[in-house]
Design an enzyme around this catalytic site. Structure first.
Site, PDB file in Angstrom:
ATOM      1  N   ASP A 210       0.856  -1.209   0.000  1.00 56.77           N
ATOM      2  CA  ASP A 210       0.000   0.000   0.000  1.00 56.77           C
ATOM      3  C   ASP A 210       0.882   1.246   0.000  1.00 56.77           C
ATOM      4  OD1 ASP A 210       0.233  -1.266   2.943  1.00 56.77           O
ATOM      5  OD2 ASP A 210       0.491   0.898   3.036  1.00 56.77           O
ATOM      6  N   ASP A 212       0.546   3.626   2.322  1.00 59.99           N
ATOM      7  CA  ASP A 212       0.306   4.200   3.655  1.00 59.99           C
ATOM      8  C   ASP A 212      -0.809   5.243   3.535  1.00 59.99           C
ATOM      9  OD1 ASP A 212       0.925   3.969   6.394  1.00 59.99           O
ATOM     10  OD2 ASP A 212       2.001   5.862   6.312  1.00 59.99           O
TER      11      ASP A 212
HETATM   12  N1  ADE Z   1       1.170   1.274   5.768  1.00 59.02           N
HETATM   13  C1  ADE Z   1       1.657   0.420   6.651  1.00 59.02           C
HETATM   14  N2  ADE Z   1       2.070   0.852   7.871  1.00 59.02           N
HETATM   15  C2  ADE Z   1       2.595  -0.029   8.760  1.00 59.02           C
HETATM   16  N3  ADE Z   1       2.697  -1.335   8.545  1.00 59.02           N
HETATM   17  C3  ADE Z   1       2.288  -1.803   7.362  1.00 59.02           C
HETATM   18  N4  ADE Z   1       2.283  -3.049   6.867  1.00 59.02           N
HETATM   19  C4  ADE Z   1       1.784  -2.994   5.627  1.00 59.02           C
HETATM   20  N5  ADE Z   1       1.443  -1.720   5.297  1.00 59.02           N
HETATM   21  C5  ADE Z   1       1.753  -0.959   6.375  1.00 59.02           C
END
Ligand code: ADE
Ligand SMILES: CSC[C@H]1O[C@H](OP(=O)(O)O)[C@H](O)[C@@H]1O
Length: 292
Positions: A210, A212
């Site tokens: 992703d 974030d």
């Molecule tokens: N955006 C994110 N923040 C923290 N841990 C994660 N693991 C996978 N995506 C994450």
């Protein structure tokens, strides 16, 4: 020093087993730091011994804070692991690291604060260097394995380890970007530090799931997004792991990068002042420098 090569794999979110291990059995291992996240799956792949442990346990039971990191690393050491590869789901902090890409992490910013971060304790004090927290030799082999299986790969990246379990605020995400960090996750530390104390070569293969919450064109991360991308890419992670034995054949030798001797000169406590109970607890993890 030569020893049997044993490849350890710690699977992250979405990776709770590995396929194709010959003679594989799940084995319970009790350590002086308690029970690991789950039983360990041990067997042979391509003639090389492999040991797998799902970081959050099968069924994903442990939060990033409650993962028994010390027991996990101690159990890997007790199983004879020489080369430990961590697989982790991460958020991307940069435009050019996209979901589905793989990153061989080489640096960390440790923002965790609610975890035991060292095997050392009152009665036996030691300080290892984590200036270079991953093994450059093992990391290069992970990159080679990634290239073999044809994933989009970024060789090198700084991982922000946050406490969680909540995801970051947008201000935090922007702050980490301003620090030039590349990916974010909740489990990379203290795992890497503990592997160094246990004198194992350690590499982290991060799978981007992703953006974030900083990216104007993407929704803020949620679990559904992480799980969907992690599951879609889990086979790639498994294929990468399966490509490792062919690259790591032969006995394990003294690591030219220093991982297998990280404890040389690290212990400060005078022999006469060392606590026998602490020594007994640490013996399975760092017997090389504690034996008599
Ligand atoms: N955006 C994110 N923040 C923290 N841990 C994660 N693991 C996978 N995506 C994450
Ligand atoms: C399910 S989203 C957050 C969760 O996923 C990552 O875990 P892992 O590194 O074990 O793959 C992240 O660090 C969080 O623990």
């Amino acid at each position: 020093m030569t020893a049997e090569r044993v490849i350890g794999v710690i699977g992250g979110s979405g990776v709770y087993d590995i396929a194709g291990l010959e003679g594989a059995t799940w084995q319970a291992v009790e350590t002086t730091f308690g029970a690991p996240s789950d039983e360990l799956l041990a067997g042979y792949y391509d003639g090389v011994k492999m040991v797998f442990l799902p970081r959050h346990g099968r069924g994903h039971r442990f939060t990033p804070t409650s993962v028994p990191y010390r027991a996990n690393i101690a159990a890997m050491k007790m199983m004879g692991v020489t080369d430990l590869v961590a697989v982790s789901a991460v958020g991307s902090l940069r435009e050019d690291y996209a979901p589905g890409d793989f990153v061989v992490v080489d640096q960390y910013i440790d923002r965790t604060f609610a975890r035991a971060k060292s095997f050392f304790d009152t009665g036996l004090v030691g300080h290892v260097s984590v200036a270079h927290p991953t093994c450059a030799r093992l990391s290069a082999l992970c990159a080679e394995a990634a290239r073999k299986i044809g994933v989009t790969l970024h060789e090198g990246g700084t991982y922000v380890a946050m406490e969680g379990p909540q995801f970051s605020t947008q201000a935090e995400s922007e702050l980490y970007r301003s620090w030039h960090a590349d990916v974010i996750g909740m489990t990379g530390m203290p795992e890497a530090k503990l592997a160094r104390e246990a004198e194992m070569c350690y590499a982290c293969v991060a799978m981007v799931t992703d953006f974030d919450c900083w990216h104007p064109d993407h929704d803020a991360v949620d679990v559904a997004q992480v799980v969907a991308t992690a599951i879609a890419n889990a086979d790639k992670a498994r294929n990468l792991v399966a490509a490792l034995p062919a690259l790591l054949k032969g006995p394990a030798e003294t690591c030219t990068k220093g991982c297998t001797h990280a404890l040389d000169g690290a212990i400060m406590t005078a022999p006469a002042k060392r606590d026998p109970e602490v020594i007994a607890r640490l013996m399975p993890v760092m017997g090389r420098v504690l034996k008599g």
